[in-house]
Write a protein that holds these residues in place. Structure first.
Motif, PDB file in Angstrom:
ATOM      1  N   LYS A  41      33.869  38.540  27.408  1.00 16.23           N
ATOM      2  CA  LYS A  41      34.740  37.580  26.978  1.00 16.23           C
ATOM      3  C   LYS A  41      35.879  38.155  27.630  1.00 16.23           C
ATOM      4  O   LYS A  41      36.807  37.027  28.237  1.00 16.23           O
ATOM      5  CB  LYS A  41      34.734  37.755  25.276  1.00 16.23           C
ATOM      6  N   LEU A  42      35.895  39.648  27.622  1.00 15.41           N
ATOM      7  CA  LEU A  42      37.421  39.219  28.967  1.00 15.41           C
ATOM      8  C   LEU A  42      36.713  39.063  30.130  1.00 15.41           C
ATOM      9  O   LEU A  42      38.014  38.415  30.642  1.00 15.41           O
ATOM     10  CB  LEU A  42      37.091  41.083  28.983  1.00 15.41           C
ATOM     11  N   ASN A  43      36.274  38.605  31.342  1.00 14.67           N
ATOM     12  CA  ASN A  43      36.348  38.174  32.538  1.00 14.67           C
ATOM     13  C   ASN A  43      36.292  36.686  31.758  1.00 14.67           C
ATOM     14  O   ASN A  43      36.594  36.573  33.257  1.00 14.67           O
ATOM     15  CB  ASN A  43      34.603  38.407  32.559  1.00 14.67           C
ATOM     16  N   LYS A  98      40.321  33.050  33.191  1.00 17.10           N
ATOM     17  CA  LYS A  98      41.062  31.072  32.774  1.00 17.10           C
ATOM     18  C   LYS A  98      42.371  31.320  32.823  1.00 17.10           C
ATOM     19  O   LYS A  98      43.189  30.663  33.234  1.00 17.10           O
ATOM     20  CB  LYS A  98      40.992  31.635  31.148  1.00 17.10           C
ATOM     21  N   GLU A  99      43.062  33.138  32.608  1.00 13.91           N
ATOM     22  CA  GLU A  99      44.256  33.122  33.008  1.00 13.91           C
ATOM     23  C   GLU A  99      44.478  33.441  34.802  1.00 13.91           C
ATOM     24  O   GLU A  99      45.765  33.132  34.327  1.00 13.91           O
ATOM     25  CB  GLU A  99      44.465  34.602  32.537  1.00 13.91           C
ATOM     26  N   LYS A 100      43.641  33.546  35.798  1.00 14.32           N
ATOM     27  CA  LYS A 100      44.116  33.317  36.823  1.00 14.32           C
ATOM     28  C   LYS A 100      43.596  31.966  37.426  1.00 14.32           C
ATOM     29  O   LYS A 100      44.527  32.031  37.844  1.00 14.32           O
ATOM     30  CB  LYS A 100      42.533  33.959  37.569  1.00 14.32           C
ATOM     31  N   PHE A 112      45.811  29.819  35.237  1.00 10.79           N
ATOM     32  CA  PHE A 112      46.203  28.853  34.462  1.00 10.79           C
ATOM     33  C   PHE A 112      47.709  29.376  35.885  1.00 10.79           C
ATOM     34  O   PHE A 112      48.543  29.068  35.943  1.00 10.79           O
ATOM     35  CB  PHE A 112      46.946  29.582  33.268  1.00 10.79           C
ATOM     36  N   ILE A 113      47.712  31.206  36.066  1.00 14.85           N
ATOM     37  CA  ILE A 113      48.558  31.160  37.251  1.00 14.85           C
ATOM     38  C   ILE A 113      48.905  30.676  38.582  1.00 14.85           C
ATOM     39  O   ILE A 113      50.183  30.839  38.848  1.00 14.85           O
ATOM     40  CB  ILE A 113      48.077  33.148  37.202  1.00 14.85           C
ATOM     41  N   GLU A 114      47.328  30.832  39.147  1.00 13.34           N
ATOM     42  CA  GLU A 114      47.651  30.349  40.300  1.00 13.34           C
ATOM     43  C   GLU A 114      48.487  28.529  40.325  1.00 13.34           C
ATOM     44  O   GLU A 114      49.365  28.510  41.012  1.00 13.34           O
ATOM     45  CB  GLU A 114      46.084  29.762  40.562  1.00 13.34           C
ATOM     46  N   HIS A 115      48.347  27.976  38.831  1.00 11.50           N
ATOM     47  CA  HIS A 115      48.980  26.585  38.973  1.00 11.50           C
ATOM     48  C   HIS A 115      50.362  26.950  38.628  1.00 11.50           C
ATOM     49  O   HIS A 115      51.165  25.895  39.041  1.00 11.50           O
ATOM     50  CB  HIS A 115      48.246  26.103  37.443  1.00 11.50           C
ATOM     51  N   GLU A 141      57.237  38.089  27.151  1.00 12.63           N
ATOM     52  CA  GLU A 141      58.345  38.563  28.110  1.00 12.63           C
ATOM     53  C   GLU A 141      57.552  39.518  29.467  1.00 12.63           C
ATOM     54  O   GLU A 141      57.842  40.576  30.367  1.00 12.63           O
ATOM     55  CB  GLU A 141      59.241  38.958  27.685  1.00 12.63           C
ATOM     56  N   PHE A 142      55.610  39.534  28.655  1.00  7.96           N
ATOM     57  CA  PHE A 142      55.173  40.516  29.205  1.00  7.96           C
ATOM     58  C   PHE A 142      54.760  40.296  30.787  1.00  7.96           C
ATOM     59  O   PHE A 142      53.284  40.839  31.164  1.00  7.96           O
ATOM     60  CB  PHE A 142      54.342  41.433  28.475  1.00  7.96           C
ATOM     61  N   HIS A 143      54.666  38.448  30.860  1.00  7.07           N
ATOM     62  CA  HIS A 143      53.339  37.889  31.344  1.00  7.07           C
ATOM     63  C   HIS A 143      53.461  38.174  33.249  1.00  7.07           C
ATOM     64  O   HIS A 143      54.796  38.576  32.744  1.00  7.07           O
ATOM     65  CB  HIS A 143      53.693  36.175  31.620  1.00  7.07           C
ATOM     66  N   PRO A 144      52.408  37.906  33.783  1.00 12.51           N
ATOM     67  CA  PRO A 144      53.163  38.868  34.986  1.00 12.51           C
ATOM     68  C   PRO A 144      53.676  38.037  35.748  1.00 12.51           C
ATOM     69  O   PRO A 144      54.145  38.851  36.922  1.00 12.51           O
ATOM     70  CB  PRO A 144      51.410  38.429  36.019  1.00 12.51           C
TER      71      PRO A 144
END
Length: 132
Positions: A66-68, A73-75, A77-80, A111-114
């Motif tokens: 689940k973590l992976n 999914k977050e990676k 989103f971050i790229e976009h 506020e803690f998003h990369p």
């Protein structure tokens, strides 16, 4: 599972999962993990043993798979989002201040998003350029 405490994305997902569940660090603390350790994991301040890390994941209802999945999914989103923020920076550099500001208003991050520091930087750049 390999200990990934230095990976800011995993720390972000752990904290976001906790907050999405409406939990405070002390709500997860027990005889096996303290709220201080949870804080250290979320901030990446110390390296904890793999069993402690996995224990925290289990308390949050996360396993390695689940973590992976959440990391992948977050990676994406971050790229976009990074591309979008780079475009906004280009708008600011080329004098399209109001268009850049309208785009900035559409982006809402924890506020803690990369990428939160980059977003705040761009908002500051808009304000600075607007005053010039």
């Amino acid at each position: 599972m390999e200990n990934h405490l230095y990976d800011g994305l995993i720390r972000y997902i752990i904290k976001k999962t906790r907050l999405d569940k409406g939990l405070q660090q002390r709500d997860l603390a027990d005889l096996h993990i303290s709220d201080g350790t949870i804080s250290n994991v979320e901030r990446g301040k110390v390296v904890v043993r793999d069993d402690t890390f996995n224990y925290l994941l289990n308390k949050l209802g996360l396993d390695g798979g689940k973590l992976n999945e959440l990391v992948k999914k977050e990676k994406e989103f971050i790229e976009h989002l990074k591309f979008r923020l780079d475009c906004i920076e280009s708008m600011l550099n080329n004098g399209y201040l109001e268009l850049a500001n309208e785009e900035l208003k559409l982006i809402h991050l924890d506020e803690f998003h990369p990428l939160a520091p980059f977003l705040m930087y761009l908002k500051g750049r808009y304000i600075y350029k607007k005053k010039e």
